[in-house]
Design an enzyme around this catalytic site. Structure first.
Site, PDB file in Angstrom:
ATOM      1  N   LYS A  13      -0.159 -17.787  -4.019  1.00 40.18           N
ATOM      2  CA  LYS A  13      -1.468 -18.033  -3.551  1.00 40.18           C
ATOM      3  C   LYS A  13      -2.001 -18.403  -4.692  1.00 40.18           C
ATOM      4  O   LYS A  13      -2.971 -18.898  -4.931  1.00 40.18           O
ATOM      5  CB  LYS A  13      -1.749 -16.221  -3.698  1.00 40.18           C
ATOM      6  CG  LYS A  13      -1.049 -15.002  -2.531  1.00 40.18           C
ATOM      7  CD  LYS A  13      -1.972 -13.912  -2.911  1.00 40.18           C
ATOM      8  CE  LYS A  13      -1.403 -12.672  -3.805  1.00 40.18           C
ATOM      9  NZ  LYS A  13      -0.070 -12.594  -4.069  1.00 40.18           N
ATOM     10  N   ARG A  89      -5.822  -5.410  -3.008  1.00 42.10           N
ATOM     11  CA  ARG A  89      -4.377  -4.774  -3.247  1.00 42.10           C
ATOM     12  C   ARG A  89      -4.543  -3.995  -2.055  1.00 42.10           C
ATOM     13  O   ARG A  89      -3.216  -3.026  -2.056  1.00 42.10           O
ATOM     14  CB  ARG A  89      -4.261  -4.653  -4.590  1.00 42.10           C
ATOM     15  CG  ARG A  89      -3.869  -6.190  -4.976  1.00 42.10           C
ATOM     16  CD  ARG A  89      -2.731  -6.681  -5.125  1.00 42.10           C
ATOM     17  NE  ARG A  89      -1.245  -7.279  -6.081  1.00 42.10           N
ATOM     18  CZ  ARG A  89      -1.803  -7.853  -7.135  1.00 42.10           C
ATOM     19  NH1 ARG A  89      -2.553  -9.176  -7.176  1.00 42.10           N
ATOM     20  NH2 ARG A  89      -0.810  -8.306  -7.528  1.00 42.10           N
ATOM     21  N   ARG A 128       9.410 -18.745 -11.950  1.00 40.84           N
ATOM     22  CA  ARG A 128       8.425 -19.356 -12.405  1.00 40.84           C
ATOM     23  C   ARG A 128       8.286 -19.479 -14.424  1.00 40.84           C
ATOM     24  O   ARG A 128       8.689 -18.373 -15.220  1.00 40.84           O
ATOM     25  CB  ARG A 128       7.556 -18.514 -11.798  1.00 40.84           C
ATOM     26  CG  ARG A 128       6.021 -18.561 -12.152  1.00 40.84           C
ATOM     27  CD  ARG A 128       5.363 -18.041 -11.000  1.00 40.84           C
ATOM     28  NE  ARG A 128       5.072 -16.367 -11.425  1.00 40.84           N
ATOM     29  CZ  ARG A 128       4.258 -15.433 -10.532  1.00 40.84           C
ATOM     30  NH1 ARG A 128       3.173 -15.823  -9.440  1.00 40.84           N
ATOM     31  NH2 ARG A 128       3.710 -14.872 -10.811  1.00 40.84           N
ATOM     32  N   ARG A 172       6.945  -5.005  -8.334  1.00 43.29           N
ATOM     33  CA  ARG A 172       5.412  -5.025  -7.709  1.00 43.29           C
ATOM     34  C   ARG A 172       5.758  -5.127  -6.324  1.00 43.29           C
ATOM     35  O   ARG A 172       4.887  -4.921  -5.379  1.00 43.29           O
ATOM     36  CB  ARG A 172       5.434  -6.216  -8.076  1.00 43.29           C
ATOM     37  CG  ARG A 172       5.283  -6.834  -9.460  1.00 43.29           C
ATOM     38  CD  ARG A 172       5.061  -7.545 -10.608  1.00 43.29           C
ATOM     39  NE  ARG A 172       4.342  -8.657 -10.404  1.00 43.29           N
ATOM     40  CZ  ARG A 172       4.926 -10.075 -10.213  1.00 43.29           C
ATOM     41  NH1 ARG A 172       5.759 -10.532 -11.317  1.00 43.29           N
ATOM     42  NH2 ARG A 172       3.631 -10.494  -9.982  1.00 43.29           N
TER      43      ARG A 172
HETATM   44  P1  AMP Z   1      -0.615 -11.272 -10.055  1.00 40.65           P
HETATM   45  O1  AMP Z   1      -0.989 -11.985 -11.205  1.00 40.65           O
HETATM   46  O2  AMP Z   1      -1.863 -11.430  -9.452  1.00 40.65           O
HETATM   47  O3  AMP Z   1       0.445 -10.754  -9.513  1.00 40.65           O
HETATM   48  O4  AMP Z   1      -0.932  -9.938 -10.639  1.00 40.65           O
HETATM   49  C1  AMP Z   1      -0.104  -9.292 -11.515  1.00 40.65           C
HETATM   50  C2  AMP Z   1      -0.600  -8.027 -12.136  1.00 40.65           C
HETATM   51  O5  AMP Z   1      -2.051  -7.579 -12.218  1.00 40.65           O
HETATM   52  C3  AMP Z   1      -0.149  -7.233 -11.165  1.00 40.65           C
HETATM   53  O6  AMP Z   1       1.139  -6.311 -10.592  1.00 40.65           O
HETATM   54  C4  AMP Z   1      -1.165  -5.571 -11.435  1.00 40.65           C
HETATM   55  O7  AMP Z   1      -0.496  -5.061 -12.506  1.00 40.65           O
HETATM   56  C5  AMP Z   1      -2.562  -6.732 -11.899  1.00 40.65           C
HETATM   57  N1  AMP Z   1      -3.480  -6.732 -10.543  1.00 40.65           N
HETATM   58  C6  AMP Z   1      -3.899  -7.510 -10.440  1.00 40.65           C
HETATM   59  N2  AMP Z   1      -4.496  -8.161  -9.133  1.00 40.65           N
HETATM   60  C7  AMP Z   1      -5.003  -6.657  -9.161  1.00 40.65           C
HETATM   61  C8  AMP Z   1      -5.767  -5.916  -8.122  1.00 40.65           C
HETATM   62  N3  AMP Z   1      -6.422  -6.470  -7.325  1.00 40.65           N
HETATM   63  N4  AMP Z   1      -5.426  -4.470  -8.388  1.00 40.65           N
HETATM   64  C9  AMP Z   1      -4.853  -4.329  -8.816  1.00 40.65           C
HETATM   65  N5  AMP Z   1      -4.345  -4.826  -9.854  1.00 40.65           N
HETATM   66  C10 AMP Z   1      -4.003  -5.371  -9.897  1.00 40.65           C
END
Ligand code: AMP
Length: 222
Positions: A13, A89, A128, A172
């Site tokens: 993404k 999410r 990554r 996750r």
């Molecule tokens: P990402 O970079 O999108 O994989 O996000 C990394 C971490 O940030 C996730 O595992 C969550 O802990 C938190 N996070 C990011 N976006 C959200 C969201 N929309 N709602 C809740 N937690 C989020």
């Protein structure tokens, strides 16, 4: 134009959103990037979010919603729209976003679901590397930087995200799969969901998305 990219961690993404943002000239909003910035600056939000992130859990909706509302107020988004990556999410976040946009007399145009197999996800995430300065993504094997652990674009130092370790990746993914089916149904009902196979190379996935955005623009003009 307002686009959402949905997909599991490791679907690409972030990479697709950055490429798309350049090609379509739209601001890229990544809730994960904003949170990581807050964690590294030790802001109040960062302090509250860090533990959830390190454990692979979702940060509570109230914190995320406030953060998103603030970003959506900024002039670049007001003028151009956005590519949203990492939000929503869960169903509550999707409904919250629709309500925020409704108050501005607007709505999401198109939602891409980046469908990715679990073996590809694990392989992508465990290799990554992320730039500490500009957030660009690399991969130890598939997309290595030209100079070891240094960003090709801004010469920032590369690091492995603390939540990209195997145990946290599994958590996750569990959290993700628990929530995603209701999100998919929600956007299918609105006739906004487009599925894309994201196991393919970055350029192939990008060109498919761009083609669908063009088709969308053509059909909504007529
Ligand atoms: P990402 O970079 O999108 O994989 O996000 C990394 C971490 O940030 C996730 O595992 C969550 O802990 C938190 N996070 C990011 N976006 C959200 C969201 N929309 N709602 C809740 N937690 C989020």
């Amino acid at each position: 134009m307002k686009i959402i990219l949905l997909g599991p961690p490791g679907a690409g993404k972030g990479t697709q959103a950055k490429d798309l943002s350049q090609r379509l000239n739209l601001p890229h909003i990544s809730t994960g990037d904003i949170l990581r910035q807050n964690v590294s600056l030790s802001t109040e939000l960062g302090k509250k979010a860090k533990d959830f992130m390190d454990r692979g859990l979702l940060v509570p909706d109230e914190l995320i919603t406030e953060m998103l509302k603030e970003r959506l107020q900024q002039p670049d988004v007001q003028e151009e729209g956005f590519i949203l990556d990492g939000y929503p999410r869960n169903l509550n976040q999707a409904q919250t976003l629709d309500n925020i946009l409704k108050k501005k007399n607007t709505e999401i145009d198109i939602v891409f679901y980046l469908d990715t197999s679990e073996s590809v996800i694990i392989q992508r995430l465990s290799g990554r590397l992320v730039c500490s300065k500009c957030g660009a993504n690399f991969h130890i094997k598939n997309m290595p930087p030209k100079v070891d652990m240094i960003c090709d674009y801004c010469q920032g130092e590369l690091y492995q995200r603390t939540d990209d370790r195997e145990e946290t990746i599994k958590k996750r993914l569990q959290v993700y799969y628990k929530e995603v089916s209701s999100l998919i149904k929600y956007y299918e009902r609105q006739n906004k969901l487009q599925r894309i196979c994201a196991d393919e190379e970055r350029e192939i996935v990008l060109s498919r998305i761009i083609q669908m955005v063009k088709n969308h623009c053509l059909t909504t003009k007529t």
